[in-house]
Design an enzyme around this catalytic site. Sequence first.
Site, PDB file in Angstrom:
ATOM      1  CB  CYS A 129       6.252  -3.390   5.882  1.00 51.83           C
ATOM      2  SG  CYS A 129       7.215  -3.485   4.346  1.00 51.83           S
ATOM      3  CB  CYS A 226       2.710  -6.320  -1.053  1.00 52.32           C
ATOM      4  SG  CYS A 226       3.647  -6.727   0.443  1.00 52.32           S
TER       5      CYS A 226
END
Length: 431
Positions: A129, A226
């Site tokens: 990410c 997340c």
Amino acid sequence: MELGSSDVTSSGLDHAGLNSLGLPKPPALTRVVVAMSGGVDSSVVAALLKREGYEVIGVTLQLYDHGEAVHRKGACCAGQDIQDARQVADQLGIPHYVLDYEERFRRKVIDPFAQSYATGETPIPCVSCNSEIKFADLFETAQHLGADVLATGHYVSSKAEADGGRALYRSLDSSRDQSYFLFATTNAQLELLRFPLGDLAKPDVRQMARQLGLVVADKADSQDICFVPSGKYSDVIERLSPGAVVPGEILHVDGRVLGRHSGVIHYTIGQRRGLGLGAVGAGAGEPLYVIRLDAAKAQVIVGPRQALATRRVHLRGVNWIGPGSLQDMDEHGLEIFVQVRSTRAPIPGFLHAHESEIWVDFALDEDGVSPGQACVFYENDQPRARVLGGGFISATESALQMREMFPKPPNEDLLDTNESSDLVSPKRSAC
């Protein structure tokens, strides 16, 4: 130079003519894009930069279908977080943009995570990410906005070196250091990245948020991955790769079949509880741990704790940001410190590179090693240590001679534990 340095004059420049971000122009003429997650850290970064007179632009990434995550605590980049980031930007009076990166996030982060997990690895989506989304795609957006630098709320530091480049360093607060997740950052990215919180402790940052009156001052810290709202990674794998969930056998390292499982994705290397084996074991009351996950054979191999000890890891996807190059390394290897789990301190070891092979030998046994995790290189084990790079663990070699433990194994193939583990499921720290 860190924000608020006493060397900075009233003009916003130090005696070398540099502002607090290390650029040769006044803050008012310096445009900074701040990656705002909606949390305390990035909000404080935006507020401090604004207070110092920089031209600040806030950018928040929408990374996944966040509908089910609104108001859910402990995540980042979800619906409520986007609202919080917008509210902070309004407080500060800075422009704020929300970028829809859902498709690229799924392609570059979620899908590889699912594929890696299905093969029996323990991947770290925060690394990809950062390297593939925040420090790559967001970089392009920042440049389109005319930014001089991109600032984040990570607990790491970057500093100018004598050769004119910038180097990455661990944060002052070791308990919050996030350099483990940033080892894939390139030298080119470091030139444009700034980490204003690197020399601050988390309690101080939260106190700053309160003093600044930020609406997120008392917001809980992120902990979960997340895009896993339930906290169960197996749910994501089953949804994205249903064909990867195959039942099979649970075997002891000595070859005995101890039971059956419903899919390797339900197990983590080093796991002790929830194996579904009852009181079975090689001896009375022997605790058993997951030693190896063989997705190709749909096998979960378990054994005693001693079988978890590791002394060597083989690496793939290595990124080197230290001085010199790996090709110039001495044949005896480079003495470094390495970190193989985000929750453990660096340990001494030797880095070796020969042709296309790169591996690390630990000076001590290390129990918490899992394929798919990162092995990050440091100059030493102290706060503010320089980050030299790192790579992903592809395989490990046991510290024990398995044949000495089990002189006459029924199935020697099971004892070739080239993928070792952690004593417990690795804690997922926020990235």
